[in-house]
Design a protein around this motif. Structure first.
Motif, PDB file in Angstrom:
ATOM      1  N   ASP A 171      84.765 -11.638  35.538  1.00 40.69           N
ATOM      2  CA  ASP A 171      84.435 -10.229  35.731  1.00 40.69           C
ATOM      3  C   ASP A 171      83.092 -10.036  36.427  1.00 40.69           C
ATOM      4  OD1 ASP A 171      86.749  -9.338  34.574  1.00 40.69           O
ATOM      5  OD2 ASP A 171      85.904  -9.331  32.547  1.00 40.69           O
ATOM      6  N   GLY A 172      82.514 -11.079  36.985  1.00 40.53           N
ATOM      7  CA  GLY A 172      81.177 -10.976  37.563  1.00 40.53           C
ATOM      8  C   GLY A 172      81.179 -10.373  38.951  1.00 40.53           C
ATOM      9  N   PRO A 173      79.983 -10.063  39.453  1.00 39.09           N
ATOM     10  CA  PRO A 173      79.841  -9.462  40.777  1.00 39.09           C
ATOM     11  C   PRO A 173      80.343 -10.363  41.899  1.00 39.09           C
ATOM     12  CG  PRO A 173      77.708  -9.521  39.622  1.00 39.09           C
ATOM     13  CD  PRO A 173      78.713 -10.199  38.762  1.00 39.09           C
ATOM     14  N   SER A 174      80.198 -11.682  41.734  1.00 42.35           N
ATOM     15  CA  SER A 174      80.664 -12.584  42.797  1.00 42.35           C
ATOM     16  C   SER A 174      82.187 -12.560  42.907  1.00 42.35           C
ATOM     17  CB  SER A 174      80.165 -14.006  42.552  1.00 42.35           C
ATOM     18  OG  SER A 174      80.727 -14.523  41.361  1.00 42.35           O
ATOM     19  N   ASP A 175      82.871 -12.338  41.794  1.00 42.90           N
ATOM     20  CA  ASP A 175      84.328 -12.225  41.830  1.00 42.90           C
ATOM     21  C   ASP A 175      84.759 -10.955  42.556  1.00 42.90           C
ATOM     22  OD1 ASP A 175      84.701 -14.611  40.499  1.00 42.90           O
ATOM     23  OD2 ASP A 175      84.802 -13.661  38.519  1.00 42.90           O
ATOM     24  N   ASP A 176      84.010  -9.869  42.370  1.00 47.25           N
ATOM     25  CA  ASP A 176      84.318  -8.622  43.078  1.00 47.25           C
ATOM     26  C   ASP A 176      84.149  -8.800  44.588  1.00 47.25           C
ATOM     27  OD1 ASP A 176      84.873  -7.339  40.729  1.00 47.25           O
ATOM     28  OD2 ASP A 176      82.885  -6.394  40.546  1.00 47.25           O
ATOM     29  N   ALA A 177      83.078  -9.468  44.982  1.00 44.50           N
ATOM     30  CA  ALA A 177      82.821  -9.694  46.407  1.00 44.50           C
ATOM     31  C   ALA A 177      83.910 -10.591  47.009  1.00 44.50           C
ATOM     32  CB  ALA A 177      81.448 -10.321  46.612  1.00 44.50           C
ATOM     33  N   ALA A 178      84.301 -11.616  46.264  1.00 41.42           N
ATOM     34  CA  ALA A 178      85.356 -12.512  46.755  1.00 41.42           C
ATOM     35  C   ALA A 178      86.668 -11.749  46.899  1.00 41.42           C
ATOM     36  CB  ALA A 178      85.519 -13.698  45.808  1.00 41.42           C
ATOM     37  N   GLY A 179      86.941 -10.871  45.961  1.00 39.88           N
ATOM     38  CA  GLY A 179      88.166 -10.068  46.026  1.00 39.88           C
ATOM     39  C   GLY A 179      88.159  -9.133  47.223  1.00 39.88           C
ATOM     40  N   ARG A 180      86.993  -8.538  47.504  1.00 40.69           N
ATOM     41  CA  ARG A 180      86.888  -7.649  48.667  1.00 40.69           C
ATOM     42  C   ARG A 180      87.053  -8.432  49.970  1.00 40.69           C
ATOM     43  NH1 ARG A 180      82.863  -5.203  45.458  1.00 40.69           N
ATOM     44  NH2 ARG A 180      81.227  -6.350  46.546  1.00 40.69           N
ATOM     45  N   ARG A 181      86.462  -9.623  50.025  1.00 44.92           N
ATOM     46  CA  ARG A 181      86.609 -10.459  51.230  1.00 44.92           C
ATOM     47  C   ARG A 181      88.079 -10.835  51.440  1.00 44.92           C
ATOM     48  NH1 ARG A 181      81.725 -12.848  49.483  1.00 44.92           N
ATOM     49  NH2 ARG A 181      82.885 -14.503  48.463  1.00 44.92           N
TER      50      ARG A 181
END
Length: 85
Positions: free
Chosen positions: A5-15
């Motif tokens: 649930d971290g911010p890096s997972d959100d960024a990876a999902g957006r990419r």
């Protein structure tokens, strides 16, 4: 971090979503260009087509038929040498 649930997972999902969107856009544009080419060239033989050694690509279907008949019919009247034994 718990369960991704971290911010890096959100960024990876957006990419990942952006890459998928770009790939879908490229596919859609390619399909539209292909369909446009089919519509523009309807009624003609596709470019680059050769039949029995005769270039007919880009010609109207009737013109292609005439060209093929003119080139092929004389071949049908020539004798074919046959050797037995």
């Amino acid at each position: 971090m718990h369960g991704g649930d971290g911010p890096s997972d959100d960024a990876a999902g957006r990419r990942r979503a952006r890459r998928l969107l770009v790939a879908a856009a490229v596919l859609a544009v390619s399909a539209l260009l292909y369909l446009a080419d089919l519509i523009v060239s309807s009624g003609t033989v596709p470019r680059g087509v050769t039949a029995a050694g005769v270039q007919v690509g880009g010609l109207a279907v009737d013109e292609a038929e005439l060209r093929l008949r003119a080139e092929i019919e004389p071949r049908g009247t020539r004798p074919i040498p046959v050797t037995v034994g």
